[in-house]
Design a protein around this motif. Sequence first.
Motif, PDB file in Angstrom:
ATOM      1  N   ALA A  18       0.841  -1.199   0.000  1.00 38.46           N
ATOM      2  CA  ALA A  18       0.000   0.000   0.000  1.00 38.46           C
ATOM      3  C   ALA A  18       0.875   1.248   0.000  1.00 38.46           C
ATOM      4  N   LYS A  19       0.600   2.174  -0.919  1.00 32.97           N
ATOM      5  CA  LYS A  19       1.395   3.396  -1.058  1.00 32.97           C
ATOM      6  C   LYS A  19       0.814   4.571  -0.263  1.00 32.97           C
ATOM      7  N   GLN A  20      -0.456   4.464   0.106  1.00 31.37           N
ATOM      8  CA  GLN A  20      -1.100   5.513   0.888  1.00 31.37           C
ATOM      9  C   GLN A  20      -2.234   4.884   1.675  1.00 31.37           C
ATOM     10  N   LEU A  21      -2.497   5.403   2.883  1.00 32.74           N
ATOM     11  CA  LEU A  21      -3.552   4.860   3.727  1.00 32.74           C
ATOM     12  C   LEU A  21      -4.664   5.877   3.908  1.00 32.74           C
ATOM     13  N   ALA A  22      -5.888   5.358   4.016  1.00 31.47           N
ATOM     14  CA  ALA A  22      -7.039   6.160   4.392  1.00 31.47           C
ATOM     15  C   ALA A  22      -7.569   5.599   5.700  1.00 31.47           C
ATOM     16  N   GLY A  23      -7.647   6.434   6.723  1.00 29.46           N
ATOM     17  CA  GLY A  23      -8.094   5.966   8.026  1.00 29.46           C
ATOM     18  C   GLY A  23      -6.957   5.386   8.837  1.00 29.46           C
ATOM     19  N   GLU A  24      -7.288   4.899  10.025  1.00 30.28           N
ATOM     20  CA  GLU A  24      -6.293   4.335  10.927  1.00 30.28           C
ATOM     21  C   GLU A  24      -6.884   3.146  11.659  1.00 30.28           C
ATOM     22  N   VAL A  25      -6.042   2.408  12.322  1.00 29.29           N
ATOM     23  CA  VAL A  25      -6.505   1.271  13.111  1.00 29.29           C
ATOM     24  C   VAL A  25      -7.338   1.788  14.283  1.00 29.29           C
ATOM     25  N   ARG A  26      -8.574   1.286  14.387  1.00 28.07           N
ATOM     26  CA  ARG A  26      -9.443   1.592  15.526  1.00 28.07           C
ATOM     27  C   ARG A  26      -9.642   0.274  16.285  1.00 28.07           C
ATOM     28  N   TRP A  27      -9.032   0.234  17.469  1.00 27.50           N
ATOM     29  CA  TRP A  27      -8.903  -1.033  18.166  1.00 27.50           C
ATOM     30  C   TRP A  27     -10.237  -1.584  18.654  1.00 27.50           C
TER      31      TRP A  27
END
Length: 713
Positions: A99-108
Motif C-alpha cells: 500500500a502506497k497511501q492509507l485512508a483511516g487508521e486502526v481503531r482497536w
Amino acid sequence: MSILEEGLPYPLGATWDGLGVNFAVFSAHAEQIDLCLFDPSGRREIARMALPEQTDEVFHGYLPNARAGLLYGFRAHGPYNPQHGHRFNPNKLLLDPYAKQLAGEVRWSDALYGYRLHSPRADLSFDRRDSAPGMPKAVVIDGSFNWGDDRPPNVPWGETVIYEAHLRGLTMLRPDVLHHERGTFAALASPPMIEHYKRLGITAVELLPIHAFVQDRRLVEMGLKNFWGYNSLAFFAPEPRYLSDGSLNEMKVAIRRLHAAGIEVVLDVVYNHTAEGSEEGATLSFRGLDNLSYYRQETHDWRRCVNDTGCGNTVNLSHPRVLQLVMDSLRYWVEHYHVDGFRFDLGTVLGRETHGFDPGSGFFDAVRQDPALSRVKLISEPWDIGPGGYQLGNHPPGFAEWNDKFRDSTRRFWRGDGGQRPEFAARIAGSSDLFDKRSRKPWASVNFVSSHDGYTLADTTSYERRHNEANGEDNRDGHGENYSSNWGVEGPSSDPEIRATRARVARAMLATVLFAQGTPMLLAGDEFGRTQNGNNNAYAQDNETSWVDWRKAATPEGEALVDFIGRLIELRRAHKVLHCNRFLHGLDQPAPGVLDIAWFDENGAPVSPDAWNDHRERTLTLRRAKPRADGAVPLVTLMMNPTPEDRAFALPPPKLPTTILCDTAAPEAPERLAEGDRVTVAGRSAVLLMSLHPPVRRGRPPKLEAISGDDQA
C-alpha cells in the motif's frame, strides 16, 4: 462494477496505468484472495471479487476503468491452523503490504484479532467478526510528480554531519511555522527550519520512522501514544499524520527543498518486525496473508513467533518474497521520494539467517549489489536481543554503524571516571579495532553522545537516575546505566556553579563528537539544551516531554550553544584531518618526528604503556597530522582535561607557532596564538590547536608562521 480480468503478477501492489488498476499480492499458502473495494469514506464495502489468477505464488487481477483514489483491501482464504503456522481468516480485512497511501487508521477492537481474544483456547480459537470497520484502507495512487532538476546532494561520507530528529516533535512547538503545518513534512522543510540547519552546518537530517505505523492498543488504553513510530504497518506509505494536506507530494516537496539547501534526508526504517505483534497479536496484514512466510516461527513450535526484536515477531528476511518486499520498499523511497539513505532499526535482525547473524546474509548481499541502494547512505543499529545479537563492527562494507561504545566511553571520560583513557582513545580515533577491516573507512563509525533512545545531552549532565514514571511502567523501562552525572543536584538547578559545570561538560562532549574520527551525529534540540526531564525512554510521550522546545533556542544560553556547535562543525569542515578518510595508526610519518596520530600526556610526552593502564591518569592529548597538496603538514592537536582543576598542558614537539582554534571553556573566544610552551586547559574542557609544519626542502628552511582557518590546499 467491472469484472476482474487476469492481470499481471508484477509489480506487486496496486498499479494504476491510466485505464485501470492491476492488483498483485503474494501468498504461498492461501487458497484464495479476495479484492475488497470501499466507498470514498472507507466505511462501506461496495464490492468483493476473488483475484482470478495465480502465478508463482502471486495472486493477481486487473480492474478496468478503476482510477487513482480507489480504496481497497484484501481477504485471504486458507487453513486456520496455528500449530502449523497458518492463520488465515477471511473475516479479517488485510492491508496490502505494498500500500502506497492509507485512508483511516486502526481503531482497536477485539474484531481485529483472528481468534476470540478471551477464549479459553486463546489463539487456537477462531473469530468470525468482520474487522473492516476498524481497519485503514489502502489507496490506489497516481505517483507522478515533477521533480524538475532535483539532484541528491551526494555529500561525501567524510563530510557528513547527521542531525537526528523526530519529524513531529521537531516542529510542534516551533512558533514561526504555520500552526496547521507543525509536526509535518511541510514544517520540516519550511524556511525557518532550513535556516536553522544551515546555521548549524549539518549535512543530513535523519528522521525517526515515517512509515505508516500503528498506535499500540496497550498504549491507547493507557492514554498514551506510540510517539517514536517503531511499529510499522505499511512499508511504502508515509504516516498520514505527517502530511498537513494529506498529499503524498508534500513529502516530495520537502525533500526537494532540503536538497536545494544541500541537505540530505535519511529515513530510520523498521523492517525487523511489524505492528502485528506476537502470535497473540492482531491480524492486520502479513499474518493474515501468509503468516508462515512473513514471520520467523520457532522451529520446535510453529505456533510461536521468534522474538529476536522484543516486539513480538521477527520478519523472515530469509524468504525470497519477504526479502523482495523490503528491497522493493527501499528502492521505492529512493526512486520515488529521492531519499538519500536509511538507518536500519535493529539491523542485526536483518542479517540473521537460520544459523544466526551473517554479514553475508541475503539482505546484505541484495543491498550491496543493488545499483540504486548501494549508492545511498546505509546505517545499521548493530544489535538486537536475540542470541549473539550485539554485532558492532561486524556489518559488511558499505554500511555505517551506530557506535554505542563511543557514546558510553565519551560520557564516562568526561564524567571523570578512572581507567577510561585506553577505551576513549580508541573511540575518538575512529574505533579502528572494530571497523578497520575489509577496506572499511572511519566514517563507518557513527559517533554520538545522545540519540532519541536515552538521555538528551542536557539530561546526561542533569540526571543520574531515569525518570520514566509517565510511561506507565513503574519506571522499570529504559536504560538503567546511563553513565551520566547531575553534578550535585538531580534535575534543574539554579546554582550558578552547577549550571556552569553542566554547560562546560556538555560543550566538551560536543567537541568530542565533532572532532573525533568517524561520522558525527547530533540529536535535535541538543544544540540549545533540550530536556526530557530525565525520561530516557520517551517513546510514548507525544507531548512537550518529547517535543523540541524552541523557546530555549531564543535564550542567550541557547543562542550561544547553537553558535558554538556551528563553529565546531565549521572547524571540522575546514581541517581535513578531522574527517580523514583513512584510519590513522601512528605508523606513517608525514613530517620528521611527526606521526600521523600520536597520544601525549599533559607534559607533552608520549603516553607510556604503564600510563595507559594507570587508572588515576585522566588527561589526554591527541595529535593528528595530514599533509596538504603543497607538502606542508597541518598538525591538529586536541587537549582534553576531564578533571575539575585547570591544567597546564605542554605542547608536544616539534616547537612550532601554534593557534588555539577552540576552547570549550571559552566558547566565544576568538582564535589566537598560543603563548609559550604550555596551554592552560580549564577543568572539564577541551582545547583544539593547530600548527603548520612546513614542507621538507633542501637548503634553508622557510620561515614558520601560525595559521588558522581552512588548512586544505
